[in-house]
Design a protein around this motif. Structure first.
Motif, PDB file in Angstrom:
ATOM      1  N   VAL A 174       9.909  11.658  -3.236  1.00  0.00           N
ATOM      2  CA  VAL A 174       9.590  11.181  -4.255  1.00  0.00           C
ATOM      3  C   VAL A 174       7.893  12.536  -5.096  1.00  0.00           C
ATOM      4  O   VAL A 174       8.513  12.751  -6.128  1.00  0.00           O
ATOM      5  N   TRP A 175       7.177  12.549  -3.419  1.00  0.00           N
ATOM      6  CA  TRP A 175       6.583  13.557  -3.729  1.00  0.00           C
ATOM      7  C   TRP A 175       6.037  15.352  -4.169  1.00  0.00           C
ATOM      8  O   TRP A 175       6.153  15.537  -4.769  1.00  0.00           O
ATOM      9  N   TRP A 176       7.847  15.638  -3.513  1.00  0.00           N
ATOM     10  CA  TRP A 176       8.470  16.909  -3.613  1.00  0.00           C
ATOM     11  C   TRP A 176       8.809  16.766  -5.393  1.00  0.00           C
ATOM     12  O   TRP A 176       8.365  18.143  -5.736  1.00  0.00           O
ATOM     13  N   ARG A 177       9.498  16.176  -5.484  1.00  0.00           N
ATOM     14  CA  ARG A 177       9.880  16.352  -7.152  1.00  0.00           C
ATOM     15  C   ARG A 177       8.347  15.912  -7.873  1.00  0.00           C
ATOM     16  O   ARG A 177       8.199  16.958  -8.944  1.00  0.00           O
ATOM     17  N   ALA A 178       7.692  15.236  -7.515  1.00  0.00           N
ATOM     18  CA  ALA A 178       6.395  15.341  -8.503  1.00  0.00           C
ATOM     19  C   ALA A 178       5.930  16.494  -8.358  1.00  0.00           C
ATOM     20  O   ALA A 178       4.695  16.934  -9.277  1.00  0.00           O
ATOM     21  N   ARG A 179       5.789  17.435  -7.111  1.00  0.00           N
ATOM     22  CA  ARG A 179       4.867  18.591  -7.187  1.00  0.00           C
ATOM     23  C   ARG A 179       5.784  19.661  -8.231  1.00  0.00           C
ATOM     24  O   ARG A 179       4.614  20.539  -8.028  1.00  0.00           O
ATOM     25  N   ASN A 180       7.050  19.699  -7.841  1.00  0.00           N
ATOM     26  CA  ASN A 180       7.633  20.359  -8.472  1.00  0.00           C
ATOM     27  C   ASN A 180       7.970  20.687  -9.469  1.00  0.00           C
ATOM     28  O   ASN A 180       7.150  21.368 -10.939  1.00  0.00           O
ATOM     29  N   HIS A 181       7.549  19.057 -10.503  1.00  0.00           N
ATOM     30  CA  HIS A 181       7.592  18.835 -11.465  1.00  0.00           C
ATOM     31  C   HIS A 181       6.412  19.434 -12.657  1.00  0.00           C
ATOM     32  O   HIS A 181       6.182  19.935 -13.457  1.00  0.00           O
ATOM     33  N   SER A 217       1.158  -0.875   0.037  1.00  0.00           N
ATOM     34  CA  SER A 217       0.057   0.125  -0.094  1.00  0.00           C
ATOM     35  C   SER A 217       0.611   1.216  -0.310  1.00  0.00           C
ATOM     36  O   SER A 217       0.235   2.236  -0.508  1.00  0.00           O
ATOM     37  N   ALA A 218       1.687   1.352   0.814  1.00  0.00           N
ATOM     38  CA  ALA A 218       2.896   2.446   0.795  1.00  0.00           C
ATOM     39  C   ALA A 218       3.859   2.290  -0.466  1.00  0.00           C
ATOM     40  O   ALA A 218       3.756   3.476  -0.711  1.00  0.00           O
ATOM     41  N   VAL A 219       3.936   1.665  -1.612  1.00  0.00           N
ATOM     42  CA  VAL A 219       4.539   1.805  -2.997  1.00  0.00           C
ATOM     43  C   VAL A 219       3.457   2.514  -4.006  1.00  0.00           C
ATOM     44  O   VAL A 219       3.715   3.120  -4.088  1.00  0.00           O
ATOM     45  N   GLY A 220       1.906   2.166  -2.998  1.00  0.00           N
ATOM     46  CA  GLY A 220       0.937   2.162  -4.379  1.00  0.00           C
ATOM     47  C   GLY A 220       0.866   4.009  -4.238  1.00  0.00           C
ATOM     48  O   GLY A 220       0.483   4.577  -4.974  1.00  0.00           O
ATOM     49  N   GLY A 221       1.103   4.185  -2.560  1.00  0.00           N
ATOM     50  CA  GLY A 221       0.943   5.731  -1.829  1.00  0.00           C
ATOM     51  C   GLY A 221       1.888   6.500  -2.536  1.00  0.00           C
ATOM     52  O   GLY A 221       1.652   7.528  -3.316  1.00  0.00           O
ATOM     53  N   MET A 222       2.736   5.838  -2.605  1.00  0.00           N
ATOM     54  CA  MET A 222       4.138   6.689  -3.588  1.00  0.00           C
ATOM     55  C   MET A 222       3.621   6.958  -4.794  1.00  0.00           C
ATOM     56  O   MET A 222       4.414   8.056  -5.607  1.00  0.00           O
ATOM     57  N   ARG A 223       3.217   5.815  -5.867  1.00  0.00           N
ATOM     58  CA  ARG A 223       3.205   6.112  -7.461  1.00  0.00           C
ATOM     59  C   ARG A 223       1.831   6.600  -7.492  1.00  0.00           C
ATOM     60  O   ARG A 223       0.998   6.617  -8.858  1.00  0.00           O
ATOM     61  N   ARG A 224       1.006   7.462  -5.859  1.00  0.00           N
ATOM     62  CA  ARG A 224      -0.060   7.663  -6.188  1.00  0.00           C
ATOM     63  C   ARG A 224      -1.333   6.563  -6.760  1.00  0.00           C
ATOM     64  O   ARG A 224      -1.246   7.431  -8.086  1.00  0.00           O
ATOM     65  N   LYS A 225      -1.424   6.040  -6.749  1.00  0.00           N
ATOM     66  CA  LYS A 225      -2.045   4.517  -8.007  1.00  0.00           C
ATOM     67  C   LYS A 225      -3.301   4.476  -6.669  1.00  0.00           C
ATOM     68  O   LYS A 225      -2.945   4.245  -5.384  1.00  0.00           O
ATOM     69  N   VAL A 226      -4.261   4.176  -6.942  1.00  0.00           N
ATOM     70  CA  VAL A 226      -5.936   4.315  -6.300  1.00  0.00           C
ATOM     71  C   VAL A 226      -5.735   2.957  -5.182  1.00  0.00           C
ATOM     72  O   VAL A 226      -6.453   2.546  -4.438  1.00  0.00           O
ATOM     73  N   TRP A 227      -5.119   1.478  -6.403  1.00  0.00           N
ATOM     74  CA  TRP A 227      -5.507   0.628  -5.449  1.00  0.00           C
ATOM     75  C   TRP A 227      -4.846   0.203  -3.628  1.00  0.00           C
ATOM     76  O   TRP A 227      -5.164  -0.890  -3.490  1.00  0.00           O
TER      77      TRP A 227
END
Length: 233
Positions: free
Chosen positions: A208-215, A36-46
């Motif tokens: 990862v989320w920080w970079r995604a936010r900036n991107h 679940s944590a891996v999915g959360g990092m990838r922002r997946k609904v599952w």
């Protein structure tokens, strides 16, 4: 009856480790939590329904004396937060599903506002203070404040994940710093080692989320530049 007996045996199975043992469902529950944590990092609904399965398994683990798991220590904060996880996960699943894009990625990360950050800090401290005497009365394992801290921190981190706040990863770090020693002292070794790993994983997730936010912010600025800063030929 044979099938039922087989399911009960699987439910109560353990893995010998040195002079003690680990419940199989404690290990499996934490594996679901990691997925679940891996999915959360990838922002997946599952990530949300997978996490719920792990929560249900771990709920039976932390109520050791009730489910006759061999653990006399009841970590009520740990058990209660599994119920909390399930409730917040339903909210997170619905929110992320509504925000999901064509690629299956849900929610756009953002930083919490100063007011939101302040509210998180106040709730974490006051919630821990308020729940500590309650958990002590109910018979939670000492130090009870640590159990209360992990409960409140986990609630805030899960809610922050549902809202898409980048800071939710740092709240998990604060939870793990307190939760790992507590779990080791209470004899929940599988979960303690998983929390130790989570502590490192959450730092990766934060960046990862920080970079995604900036991107994603850069993409928005490129697609819709500020009219004030645009230059005319």
């Amino acid at each position: 009856m044979d099938a039922l007996r087989w399911l009960i045996d699987i439910f109560n199975a353990d893995i010998p480790v040195g002079g003690s043992s680990l419940l199989v469902r404690e290990v499996v529950g934490n594996i679901f939590g990691l997925a679940s944590a891996v999915g959360g990092m990838r922002r997946k609904v599952w990530a949300w329904p997978v996490g719920i399965v792990g929560n249900l398994l771990l709920l039976t683990v932390f109520l050791g004396s009730i489910f006759d798991t061999g653990h006399a220590a009841n970590l009520l904060g740990q058990a209660g937060r599994q119920i909390m996880f399930i409730a917040v996960s339903v909210y997170g699943y619905r929110r992320w599903k509504q925000a999901r894009d064509g690629a299956g990625t849900a929610i756009s990360p953002r930083w919490a506002t100063p007011r939101e950050r302040g509210a998180l800090a106040v709730i974490l401290v006051l919630g821990t203070v308020a729940l500590t005497p309650l958990f002590r009365i109910l018979g939670s394992y000492e130090p009870v404040w640590a159990d209360a801290w992990t409960f409140v921190g986990s609630l805030l981190a899960t809610y922050g994940m549902a809202k898409g706040w980048v800071e939710f990863w740092l709240i998990w770090v604060a939870v793990d710093v307190v939760g790992v020693p507590l779990l080791f002292s209470a004899g929940y070794f599988a979960t303690a080692f998983m929390y130790l790993f989570y502590g490192c994983f959450t730092l990766v997730g934060f960046f990862v989320w920080w970079r995604a936010r900036n991107h994603e912010r850069a993409l928005v600025q490129t697609a819709m530049p500020d009219p004030i800063t645009r230059r005319t030929p």
